[in-house]
Design a protein around this motif. Sequence first.
Motif, PDB file in Angstrom:
ATOM      1  N   TRP A 105       0.833  -1.209   0.000  1.00 29.57           N
ATOM      2  CA  TRP A 105       0.000   0.000   0.000  1.00 29.57           C
ATOM      3  C   TRP A 105       0.872   1.265   0.000  1.00 29.57           C
ATOM      4  CZ3 TRP A 105      -5.080   1.239  -0.547  1.00 29.57           C
ATOM      5  CH2 TRP A 105      -5.441   2.560  -0.210  1.00 29.57           C
ATOM      6  N   ASP A 106       1.792   1.332   0.977  1.00 30.67           N
ATOM      7  CA  ASP A 106       2.598   2.542   1.149  1.00 30.67           C
ATOM      8  C   ASP A 106       3.461   2.849  -0.067  1.00 30.67           C
ATOM      9  OD1 ASP A 106       1.517   2.853   3.658  1.00 30.67           O
ATOM     10  OD2 ASP A 106       3.256   2.028   4.721  1.00 30.67           O
ATOM     11  N   THR A 107       4.066   1.831  -0.655  1.00 34.23           N
ATOM     12  CA  THR A 107       4.948   2.044  -1.807  1.00 34.23           C
ATOM     13  C   THR A 107       4.193   2.673  -2.971  1.00 34.23           C
ATOM     14  OG1 THR A 107       6.355   0.179  -1.170  1.00 34.23           O
ATOM     15  CG2 THR A 107       6.492   0.901  -3.461  1.00 34.23           C
ATOM     16  N   VAL A 108       3.027   2.138  -3.270  1.00 34.57           N
ATOM     17  CA  VAL A 108       2.240   2.645  -4.403  1.00 34.57           C
ATOM     18  C   VAL A 108       1.719   4.061  -4.128  1.00 34.57           C
ATOM     19  CG1 VAL A 108       0.103   2.299  -5.713  1.00 34.57           C
ATOM     20  CG2 VAL A 108       1.655   0.388  -5.318  1.00 34.57           C
ATOM     21  N   ILE A 109       1.185   4.289  -2.938  1.00 33.24           N
ATOM     22  CA  ILE A 109       0.675   5.619  -2.594  1.00 33.24           C
ATOM     23  C   ILE A 109       1.815   6.643  -2.571  1.00 33.24           C
ATOM     24  CG2 ILE A 109      -0.440   7.014  -0.801  1.00 33.24           C
ATOM     25  CD1 ILE A 109      -2.375   5.113  -2.275  1.00 33.24           C
ATOM     26  N   ASN A 110       2.961   6.252  -2.041  1.00 39.81           N
ATOM     27  CA  ASN A 110       4.093   7.178  -1.937  1.00 39.81           C
ATOM     28  C   ASN A 110       4.625   7.600  -3.297  1.00 39.81           C
ATOM     29  OD1 ASN A 110       4.058   7.348   0.830  1.00 39.81           O
ATOM     30  ND2 ASN A 110       5.675   5.837   1.154  1.00 39.81           N
ATOM     31  N   VAL A 111       4.788   6.656  -4.200  1.00 39.62           N
ATOM     32  CA  VAL A 111       5.348   6.998  -5.515  1.00 39.62           C
ATOM     33  C   VAL A 111       4.344   7.812  -6.334  1.00 39.62           C
ATOM     34  CG1 VAL A 111       6.241   6.117  -7.705  1.00 39.62           C
ATOM     35  CG2 VAL A 111       6.914   5.021  -5.548  1.00 39.62           C
ATOM     36  N   HIS A 112       3.122   7.313  -6.453  1.00 36.71           N
ATOM     37  CA  HIS A 112       2.133   7.981  -7.306  1.00 36.71           C
ATOM     38  C   HIS A 112       1.629   9.298  -6.711  1.00 36.71           C
ATOM     39  CE1 HIS A 112       1.419   4.627 -10.174  1.00 36.71           C
ATOM     40  NE2 HIS A 112       1.760   3.875  -9.150  1.00 36.71           N
ATOM     41  N   LEU A 113       1.136   9.243  -5.499  1.00 45.73           N
ATOM     42  CA  LEU A 113       0.468  10.414  -4.920  1.00 45.73           C
ATOM     43  C   LEU A 113       1.443  11.382  -4.243  1.00 45.73           C
ATOM     44  CD1 LEU A 113      -2.932   9.447  -3.243  1.00 45.73           C
ATOM     45  CD2 LEU A 113      -2.528  11.109  -5.059  1.00 45.73           C
ATOM     46  N   ARG A 114       2.207  10.878  -3.288  1.00 47.57           N
ATOM     47  CA  ARG A 114       3.178  11.750  -2.616  1.00 47.57           C
ATOM     48  C   ARG A 114       4.193  12.277  -3.628  1.00 47.57           C
ATOM     49  NH1 ARG A 114       5.812  12.948   2.324  1.00 47.57           N
ATOM     50  NH2 ARG A 114       8.081  12.947   2.158  1.00 47.57           N
ATOM     51  N   GLY A 115       4.627  11.409  -4.541  1.00 46.39           N
ATOM     52  CA  GLY A 115       5.599  11.827  -5.555  1.00 46.39           C
ATOM     53  C   GLY A 115       5.073  12.958  -6.419  1.00 46.39           C
ATOM     54  N   ASN A 146     -10.438  -1.626  -9.951  1.00 43.42           N
ATOM     55  CA  ASN A 146      -9.854  -2.762 -10.661  1.00 43.42           C
ATOM     56  C   ASN A 146      -9.423  -3.818  -9.656  1.00 43.42           C
ATOM     57  OD1 ASN A 146      -9.136  -4.072 -13.045  1.00 43.42           O
ATOM     58  ND2 ASN A 146      -7.039  -3.316 -12.973  1.00 43.42           N
ATOM     59  N   ARG A 147      -9.915  -5.017  -9.849  1.00 43.93           N
ATOM     60  CA  ARG A 147      -9.620  -6.126  -8.931  1.00 43.93           C
ATOM     61  C   ARG A 147      -8.105  -6.293  -8.735  1.00 43.93           C
ATOM     62  NH1 ARG A 147     -12.040 -10.829  -7.135  1.00 43.93           N
ATOM     63  NH2 ARG A 147     -10.726 -12.675  -7.061  1.00 43.93           N
ATOM     64  N   GLY A 148      -7.708  -6.420  -7.492  1.00 45.42           N
ATOM     65  CA  GLY A 148      -6.292  -6.644  -7.173  1.00 45.42           C
ATOM     66  C   GLY A 148      -5.467  -5.366  -7.138  1.00 45.42           C
ATOM     67  N   GLN A 149      -6.148  -4.222  -7.253  1.00 41.91           N
ATOM     68  CA  GLN A 149      -5.407  -2.956  -7.302  1.00 41.91           C
ATOM     69  C   GLN A 149      -5.996  -1.890  -6.367  1.00 41.91           C
ATOM     70  OE1 GLN A 149      -5.088  -1.822 -11.530  1.00 41.91           O
ATOM     71  NE2 GLN A 149      -2.987  -2.576 -11.461  1.00 41.91           N
ATOM     72  N   ALA A 150      -6.353  -2.274  -5.159  1.00 38.26           N
ATOM     73  CA  ALA A 150      -6.912  -1.298  -4.219  1.00 38.26           C
ATOM     74  C   ALA A 150      -5.952  -0.124  -4.019  1.00 38.26           C
ATOM     75  CB  ALA A 150      -7.211  -1.958  -2.875  1.00 38.26           C
ATOM     76  N   ASN A 151      -4.666  -0.426  -3.938  1.00 36.62           N
ATOM     77  CA  ASN A 151      -3.656   0.623  -3.740  1.00 36.62           C
ATOM     78  C   ASN A 151      -3.524   1.510  -4.978  1.00 36.62           C
ATOM     79  OD1 ASN A 151      -2.529  -1.472  -5.246  1.00 36.62           O
ATOM     80  ND2 ASN A 151      -0.758  -1.780  -3.917  1.00 36.62           N
ATOM     81  N   TYR A 152      -3.353   0.895  -6.137  1.00 37.05           N
ATOM     82  CA  TYR A 152      -3.167   1.610  -7.404  1.00 37.05           C
ATOM     83  C   TYR A 152      -4.422   2.405  -7.782  1.00 37.05           C
ATOM     84  CZ  TYR A 152      -1.600   2.064 -12.323  1.00 37.05           C
ATOM     85  OH  TYR A 152      -1.207   2.520 -13.561  1.00 37.05           O
ATOM     86  N   SER A 153      -5.586   1.784  -7.607  1.00 36.47           N
ATOM     87  CA  SER A 153      -6.857   2.466  -7.912  1.00 36.47           C
ATOM     88  C   SER A 153      -7.041   3.703  -7.033  1.00 36.47           C
ATOM     89  CB  SER A 153      -8.043   1.521  -7.715  1.00 36.47           C
ATOM     90  OG  SER A 153      -7.987   0.455  -8.625  1.00 36.47           O
ATOM     91  N   ALA A 154      -6.726   3.557  -5.754  1.00 35.70           N
ATOM     92  CA  ALA A 154      -6.852   4.685  -4.830  1.00 35.70           C
ATOM     93  C   ALA A 154      -5.900   5.809  -5.218  1.00 35.70           C
ATOM     94  CB  ALA A 154      -6.571   4.227  -3.392  1.00 35.70           C
ATOM     95  N   ALA A 155      -4.682   5.436  -5.571  1.00 36.04           N
ATOM     96  CA  ALA A 155      -3.690   6.445  -5.972  1.00 36.04           C
ATOM     97  C   ALA A 155      -4.121   7.167  -7.243  1.00 36.04           C
ATOM     98  CB  ALA A 155      -2.328   5.789  -6.170  1.00 36.04           C
ATOM     99  N   LYS A 156      -4.590   6.400  -8.227  1.00 38.02           N
ATOM    100  CA  LYS A 156      -4.948   6.991  -9.520  1.00 38.02           C
ATOM    101  C   LYS A 156      -6.233   7.822  -9.428  1.00 38.02           C
ATOM    102  CE  LYS A 156      -1.505   5.591 -12.050  1.00 38.02           C
ATOM    103  NZ  LYS A 156      -0.455   6.594 -12.361  1.00 38.02           N
ATOM    104  N   ALA A 157      -7.156   7.427  -8.552  1.00 40.33           N
ATOM    105  CA  ALA A 157      -8.346   8.253  -8.303  1.00 40.33           C
ATOM    106  C   ALA A 157      -7.938   9.516  -7.544  1.00 40.33           C
ATOM    107  CB  ALA A 157      -9.380   7.464  -7.505  1.00 40.33           C
ATOM    108  N   GLY A 158      -7.025   9.354  -6.596  1.00 39.86           N
ATOM    109  CA  GLY A 158      -6.533  10.502  -5.839  1.00 39.86           C
ATOM    110  C   GLY A 158      -5.893  11.544  -6.736  1.00 39.86           C
ATOM    111  N   LEU A 159      -5.184  11.097  -7.748  1.00 42.51           N
ATOM    112  CA  LEU A 159      -4.533  12.026  -8.674  1.00 42.51           C
ATOM    113  C   LEU A 159      -5.552  12.868  -9.443  1.00 42.51           C
ATOM    114  CD1 LEU A 159      -1.542   9.917 -10.008  1.00 42.51           C
ATOM    115  CD2 LEU A 159      -1.417  12.118  -8.833  1.00 42.51           C
ATOM    116  N   GLN A 160      -6.746  12.321  -9.648  1.00 45.48           N
ATOM    117  CA  GLN A 160      -7.771  13.096 -10.340  1.00 45.48           C
ATOM    118  C   GLN A 160      -8.247  14.264  -9.467  1.00 45.48           C
ATOM    119  OE1 GLN A 160     -10.814  10.766 -12.259  1.00 45.48           O
ATOM    120  NE2 GLN A 160      -9.356   9.295 -13.083  1.00 45.48           N
ATOM    121  N   GLY A 161      -8.451  14.001  -8.186  1.00 45.69           N
ATOM    122  CA  GLY A 161      -8.834  15.068  -7.262  1.00 45.69           C
ATOM    123  C   GLY A 161      -7.716  16.085  -7.091  1.00 45.69           C
TER     124      GLY A 161
END
Length: 251
Positions: A105-115, A146-161
């Motif tokens: 979770w943290d790795t995906v959120i950190n790179v996509h959103l925090r980054g 998307n199934r299996g991507q709770a972390n990635y989906s959250a990050a990519k939706a977050g980027l829209q906001g």
Amino acid sequence: MAQARTAIVTGAARGIGAAVAKRLAKDGFAVAVIDLDAASTQETVAAIEAEGGKAIGVGADVSDAEQVAAAVAEVAEKLGPPTVLVNNAGVLRDNLLFKMTDSDWDTVINVHLRGSFLMTREVQKHQTEQKYGRIVNLSSTSALGNRGQANYSAAKAGLQGFTKTLAIELGKFGVTANAIAPGFIATDMTAATAERVGASFEDFKKGAAAMIPVGRVGTPEDIAATASFLVSEEAGFVSGQVIYVAGGPRD
């Protein structure tokens, strides 16, 4: 283009990022190719220079504030103030929720959103000074779930906001912010997904193409073409938008 401008593309050593970097160089930008390891950027930089473009490679972990500040300062010193930013850096740590670790979770959120946050906060200083800027964030059709991507989906939706808020806050400084949400794009990342689910990449692409209205999967160049428009002078009245580049209304 009224004047030579500098663009930063993160995660630009390969895939979508590399295609975007090459396209922006072709459009006349001086391009900073940022990736985790400076050595990995050399292929993209060499390809740009071979076509007569100007580029430098910079190594930085976009989730690390100090590294981001140093990278943007280096770009400003070597290429001039960066007024265009494409936040493309990303990683996958796919797993079903009950198997997903804290680290996944943290790795995906950190790179996509925090980054994206850290890069944008640093670059906007130059954009607001110049009274001009273009920000493009890479979202995904996975933002819709998307199934299996709770972390990635959250990050990519977050980027829209994040994108829509940037558009509101930075508009008065001549800065636009938009997001591109790719569908299935043939890259090393989707090849790795195919391997993970035990399918050959060709079969994986064929299966994906069958569900896409235009009847094919996307290429990194499809995304680069959209990014090229969004960072152009002509796109100055387009801001706060999410463009699904997915061969249909959604993937």
